[in-house]
Scaffold this active site. Structure first.
Site: not given
Ligand code: IMP
Length: 429
Positions: A13, A16, A40-41
């Site tokens: 976050d 990007k 998420g962009h």
């Molecule tokens: P997962 O990728 O859903 O398995 O989540 C694992 C960890 O990565 C968690 O702490 C999520 O909040 C974090 N996370 C996954 N994708 C993002 C992202 O795009 N931005 C920020 N944190 C992320």
């Protein structure tokens, strides 16, 4: 012609979207190489706001989008995102989007396992996005995943589902969650197949052609180095390698093709989900950063945890991520704060560290050592040159450069695309 890889240098976050969008307008192809629809962009173009999770950002700029083999693809999420952005007027078709035929699929049982496992972890939960990312990567490494190309072979799908369900239903039942029935999954995959397969191809060939033709390739990273499954704050990480080296293996190119590596860092720090965060602020300043920075997750809407800039963490991300230049975002959020702290090391058990150790116990115990810098009163919002910045803000940026041991090549001063101070064009290498 140099290529560019963009990766997050903190916990995700970092903003990007804006940087990638600007670079995408100057690229010929944009490639996603890891992660999935956990990313998420947000891209603001004219009066339209596009929220992309799985689709490469270049599509917004009419550039060819490629989803590489390193991405885990939920076909339902893919098709609904395509439908959503098409409704906003974007042209997404097999002419504009190509998907690696050897990429792994996320099935409905993956988010089910993800959530059931998180629930069973209680207070020690990771705080995943619940989208099945981790379980899908587990299946890939365990060599039982269903991949895009399998959609063309009903018999392969049937056999693979048997193996998958043997594994996952056992686990789901053990966790007290509902199990999955094979026929319903198979029927749905066969329905999805003709919708997904027109996008599928061996993308490595197209990328090789593009490289030979001197096209500009932008590799669009998701998540960030401190969420990397090897180099991040394990186990509070995502399940892919988020470092720039993955741009090569996750798309089917050699390491020399990656080009210039641009790391993105916020002028402060945020994190969603659980895990260590040495510079976290649980006070009014933390709340102020969250409010001013609109710090809510794009995918899950969760409020982000906020804290001071951690130069020790970003320095580590620069080294292991291969970052050659840093883009500093959201500098304007710090406007008006009388004093700013930058973390220059950690005190752990009476010792000072210039890195975050691998031990989770040490990470949880890490106390930040701060250097305090005077803030600035004038606004930096919308600045487009160094001359527009207050002297103290320049000092802050310069100190960050020294501490993280990487040049700041871009500073972003508002969500608007043009409110950017460009020091060096990443495509010029
Ligand atoms: P997962 O990728 O859903 O398995 O989540 C694992 C960890 O990565 C968690 O702490 C999520 O909040 C974090 N996370 C996954 N994708 C993002 C992202 O795009 N931005 C920020 N944190 C992320």
């Amino acid at each position: 012609m140099a290529n560019v890889a963009v990766i997050g240098a903190q916990w995700g976050d970092e903003g990007k979207g804006k940087v990638v969008d600007w670079l995408a307008s100057r690229a010929d192809l944009v490639v996603r190489f890891q992660g999935g629809h956990n990313a998420g962009h947000t891209l603001v173009v004219g009066d339209q706001t596009y929220k992309l999770s799985l689709l490469p950002s270049g599509l917004v700029r009419g550039k060819l989008g490629i989803i590489g083999n390193g991405v885990v693809i939920d076909p339902e999420a893919l098709l609904s995102e395509i439908a959503r952005v098409r409704a906003q007027g974007l042209n997404v078709s097999p002419e504009t989007l190509r998907i690696a035929d050897n990429a792994t699929l996320i099935l409905p049982l993956h988010p089910a396992i993800d959530r059931a496992r998180e629930a069973s972890r209680g207070d020690s939960k990771i705080g995943t996005t619940g989208r099945g990312i981790g379980p899908a990567y587990e299946d890939k490494v365990a060599r039982r995943a269903i991949r895009v190309a399998d959609l063309a072979e009903p018999e392969t799908l049937s056999a693979k589902l048997d193996e998958l369900l043997l594994h996952h239903n056992t686990l789901l039942a053990g966790l007290g969650a509902p199990v999955f029935e094979k026929q319903a999954l198979l029927d749905r995959l066969l329905e999805l197949a003709p919708l997904v397969l027109p996008y599928a191809e061996p993308v490595w060939e197209r990328l090789d052609d593009a490289r030979r033709a001197g096209k500009r390739i932008l590799f669009e990273g998701a998540q960030a180095v401190m969420l990397d499954v090897d180099h991040g704050t394990y186990p509070f990480v995502t399940s892919s390698n988020t470092v720039a080296a993955t741009a090569a293996s996750g798309s089917g190119m050699g390491p020399a093709s990656v080009g210039f590596v641009l790391g993105i860092a916020k002028a402060y720090t945020t994190r969603v989900g659980s895990g260590p965060f040495p510079t976290e602020l649980l006070d009014a300043t933390g709340r102020l950063l969250g409010e001013r920075g609109h710090e809510f997750g794009t995918v899950t809407g969760r409020p982000r945890r906020c804290g001071w800039f951690d130069a020790t963490l970003v320095r580590q991300a620069v080294k292991v991520g291969g970052v050659q230049g840093l883009a500093l975002t959201k500098l304007d959020v710090l406007d008006g704060l009388p004093e700013l702290n930058i973390c220059t090391g950690y005190r752990i058990g009476g010792e000072i560290f210039r890195r975050l150790p691998a031990s989770p116990r040490a990470q949880a115990a890490a106390e930040p050592v701060y250097e305090t810098i005077e803030g600035w009163t004038d606004s930096t919002r919308g600045a487009r040159s160094w001359a527009d910045l207050p002297a103290q803000a320049i000092k802050y940026v310069r100190r960050i450069e020294e501490l993280v041991e990487a040049p700041v090549t871009l500073v972003s001063t508002s969500p608007e695309r043009d409110d950017t101070i460009l020091v060096r064009d990443p495509f010029e290498g």
